[in-house]
Design a protein around this motif. Sequence first.
Motif, PDB file in Angstrom:
ATOM      1  N   SER A  65       0.841  -1.195   0.000  1.00  0.00           N
ATOM      2  CA  SER A  65       0.000   0.000   0.000  1.00  0.00           C
ATOM      3  C   SER A  65       0.876   1.246   0.000  1.00  0.00           C
ATOM      4  CB  SER A  65      -0.928   0.014   1.214  1.00  0.00           C
ATOM      5  OG  SER A  65      -0.194   0.227   2.404  1.00  0.00           O
ATOM      6  N   THR A  66       0.314   2.364  -0.429  1.00  0.00           N
ATOM      7  CA  THR A  66       1.096   3.593  -0.574  1.00  0.00           C
ATOM      8  C   THR A  66       1.583   4.150   0.757  1.00  0.00           C
ATOM      9  OG1 THR A  66      -0.959   4.884  -0.603  1.00  0.00           O
ATOM     10  CG2 THR A  66      -0.010   4.248  -2.739  1.00  0.00           C
ATOM     11  N   SER A  67       1.023   3.695   1.888  1.00  0.00           N
ATOM     12  CA  SER A  67       1.462   4.182   3.199  1.00  0.00           C
ATOM     13  C   SER A  67       2.458   3.243   3.861  1.00  0.00           C
ATOM     14  CB  SER A  67       0.251   4.364   4.125  1.00  0.00           C
ATOM     15  OG  SER A  67      -0.373   3.124   4.378  1.00  0.00           O
ATOM     16  N   ALA A  68       2.840   2.161   3.169  1.00  0.00           N
ATOM     17  CA  ALA A  68       3.684   1.138   3.785  1.00  0.00           C
ATOM     18  C   ALA A  68       5.125   1.229   3.283  1.00  0.00           C
ATOM     19  CB  ALA A  68       3.118  -0.246   3.500  1.00  0.00           C
ATOM     20  N   ASN A  69       6.025   0.525   3.988  1.00  0.00           N
ATOM     21  CA  ASN A  69       7.453   0.578   3.673  1.00  0.00           C
ATOM     22  C   ASN A  69       7.784   0.063   2.281  1.00  0.00           C
ATOM     23  OD1 ASN A  69       8.616   1.743   5.998  1.00  0.00           O
ATOM     24  ND2 ASN A  69       8.481  -0.184   7.110  1.00  0.00           N
ATOM     25  N   TYR A  70       7.116  -1.019   1.840  1.00  0.00           N
ATOM     26  CA  TYR A  70       7.449  -1.601   0.534  1.00  0.00           C
ATOM     27  C   TYR A  70       7.346  -0.563  -0.582  1.00  0.00           C
ATOM     28  CZ  TYR A  70       7.201  -6.458   2.315  1.00  0.00           C
ATOM     29  OH  TYR A  70       7.404  -7.630   2.979  1.00  0.00           O
ATOM     30  N   TYR A  71       6.270   0.194  -0.557  1.00  0.00           N
ATOM     31  CA  TYR A  71       6.042   1.182  -1.616  1.00  0.00           C
ATOM     32  C   TYR A  71       7.109   2.277  -1.556  1.00  0.00           C
ATOM     33  CZ  TYR A  71       3.540   4.506  -4.620  1.00  0.00           C
ATOM     34  OH  TYR A  71       3.191   5.374  -5.619  1.00  0.00           O
ATOM     35  N   ALA A  72       7.396   2.761  -0.347  1.00  0.00           N
ATOM     36  CA  ALA A  72       8.408   3.799  -0.194  1.00  0.00           C
ATOM     37  C   ALA A  72       9.784   3.290  -0.617  1.00  0.00           C
ATOM     38  CB  ALA A  72       8.443   4.270   1.264  1.00  0.00           C
ATOM     39  N   CYS A 221       0.289  -5.602  12.570  1.00  0.00           N
ATOM     40  CA  CYS A 221       1.084  -4.992  11.517  1.00  0.00           C
ATOM     41  C   CYS A 221       2.375  -5.781  11.404  1.00  0.00           C
ATOM     42  CB  CYS A 221       1.368  -3.529  11.855  1.00  0.00           C
ATOM     43  SG  CYS A 221       2.605  -2.736  10.809  1.00  0.00           S
ATOM     44  N   VAL A 222       2.688  -6.294  10.222  1.00  0.00           N
ATOM     45  CA  VAL A 222       3.960  -6.975   9.988  1.00  0.00           C
ATOM     46  C   VAL A 222       4.744  -6.104   9.012  1.00  0.00           C
ATOM     47  CG1 VAL A 222       5.120  -9.088   9.285  1.00  0.00           C
ATOM     48  CG2 VAL A 222       2.857  -9.211  10.358  1.00  0.00           C
ATOM     49  N   SER A 223       5.647  -5.321   9.563  1.00  0.00           N
ATOM     50  CA  SER A 223       6.364  -4.347   8.751  1.00  0.00           C
ATOM     51  C   SER A 223       7.605  -3.903   9.505  1.00  0.00           C
ATOM     52  CB  SER A 223       5.462  -3.142   8.460  1.00  0.00           C
ATOM     53  OG  SER A 223       6.112  -2.189   7.649  1.00  0.00           O
ATOM     54  N   GLY A 224       8.537  -3.294   8.790  1.00  0.00           N
ATOM     55  CA  GLY A 224       9.720  -2.769   9.443  1.00  0.00           C
ATOM     56  C   GLY A 224       9.355  -1.701  10.454  1.00  0.00           C
ATOM     57  N   HIS A 316      15.661   6.064   2.459  1.00  0.00           N
ATOM     58  CA  HIS A 316      14.835   5.250   3.365  1.00  0.00           C
ATOM     59  C   HIS A 316      15.753   4.539   4.346  1.00  0.00           C
ATOM     60  CE1 HIS A 316      11.835   2.549   4.963  1.00  0.00           C
ATOM     61  NE2 HIS A 316      10.902   3.159   4.261  1.00  0.00           N
ATOM     62  N   ALA A 317      15.463   4.684   5.644  1.00  0.00           N
ATOM     63  CA  ALA A 317      16.345   4.165   6.688  1.00  0.00           C
ATOM     64  C   ALA A 317      16.506   2.651   6.634  1.00  0.00           C
ATOM     65  CB  ALA A 317      15.828   4.585   8.062  1.00  0.00           C
ATOM     66  N   LYS A 318      15.533   1.933   6.077  1.00  0.00           N
ATOM     67  CA  LYS A 318      15.622   0.478   6.054  1.00  0.00           C
ATOM     68  C   LYS A 318      16.804  -0.015   5.221  1.00  0.00           C
ATOM     69  CE  LYS A 318      12.791  -0.743   8.977  1.00  0.00           C
ATOM     70  NZ  LYS A 318      13.320  -1.410  10.189  1.00  0.00           N
TER      71      LYS A 318
END
Length: 351
Positions: A65-72, A221-224, A316-318
């Motif tokens: 989704s556009t609000s999640a880390n993958y997209y960023a 939520c499963v995300s960084g 992106h910090a990740k």
Amino acid sequence: MKKKLALALSMVMILSLALTGCGNNDKGSNTSSTSGGSNTSASTSTPNNETPSGEKVDITIATGSTSANYYAIGNVMATVLNPVLTKGNIGVTSTGASAANVQLLQDNEVNFAIIQNDVAYYAATGTDLFDGEDPYEDWGALCALYDEVVQVFTLNPDIKTFTDLKGKTVSVGASGSGDNFAAGQIFAEFGMTFNDVNPVYQSYSDSAEGMKDGKIDAAFCVSGAPTTALVDLAATANKPLNVITLEDEHIENLMAAYPFYAKTVIPAGTYDGLDRDTTTVSIRAMLVCRNDVPEDVVYELMTAMFDNQASLADGHAKFKELSLEGAVAGVSIPYHPGAEKYLTEQGATLS
């Protein structure tokens, strides 16, 4: 110098997102792409090891989704790497995340994706989330990127432990998502099912909005970590954000039953209002692609990612977690030949 680089990245990102809004959206997803030369589309099969001279392959990355880390993360890759790539051109599409991305790869609607290592394992073995389906074999791993942390978050001060969720309205992730499957595994570890709560099936970004409005008590939520949607929730809510700690006994049981889990600590201060360390479990985010992507395209992309890690991390910090050791940790499917060549040359021990 860093300010100039950050400003440049910001301007390119704005342009990238502006282009995203102008793209076709036949399946409800947003696609951004930075053009560069003659392109070979994602639906074109290119089984050979090298791309034709002078052509670029469209690298279409399915994200989330556009609000999640993958997209960023996908957009930062496009911003930083497209100017240096000679064999590929990165575009990004917003999707329903891991499980949806597997289907998009199978249908040849994208050729790259970011997915969770547990979902990749299920798809490759035809088990659990993909039970009853033929194992998907037409893809390969590039590398693991970073930890995806299982975060059970709430603004309800009465919810202090996992069992306090009983009888509450809990978002257990979008139906069919990796979040939803992880939620089911953790409920089972605590001797519970979704029947013990009032389950809501939403993405965590929608869940954060519902929590702010008082419609949801807690959500998975499963995300960084930190996750953008949770950062925004913690900053705008008038109540402290709490992420539920999982006790060591339950973590050990989860790791024994599901080897893709690892123990993880979310440090105090990660979110506004989170005033203590939180112990939980995590899985890994992986970059994968179809096997018909030419080997030289993947090799060049891998080289560009590691050569430009500092610039990626500025976006992106990740990307600070990207390393040769981490790249092979938790990889749950075979490697794409281009990635295997790069990692082997760099001295990485492939899992």
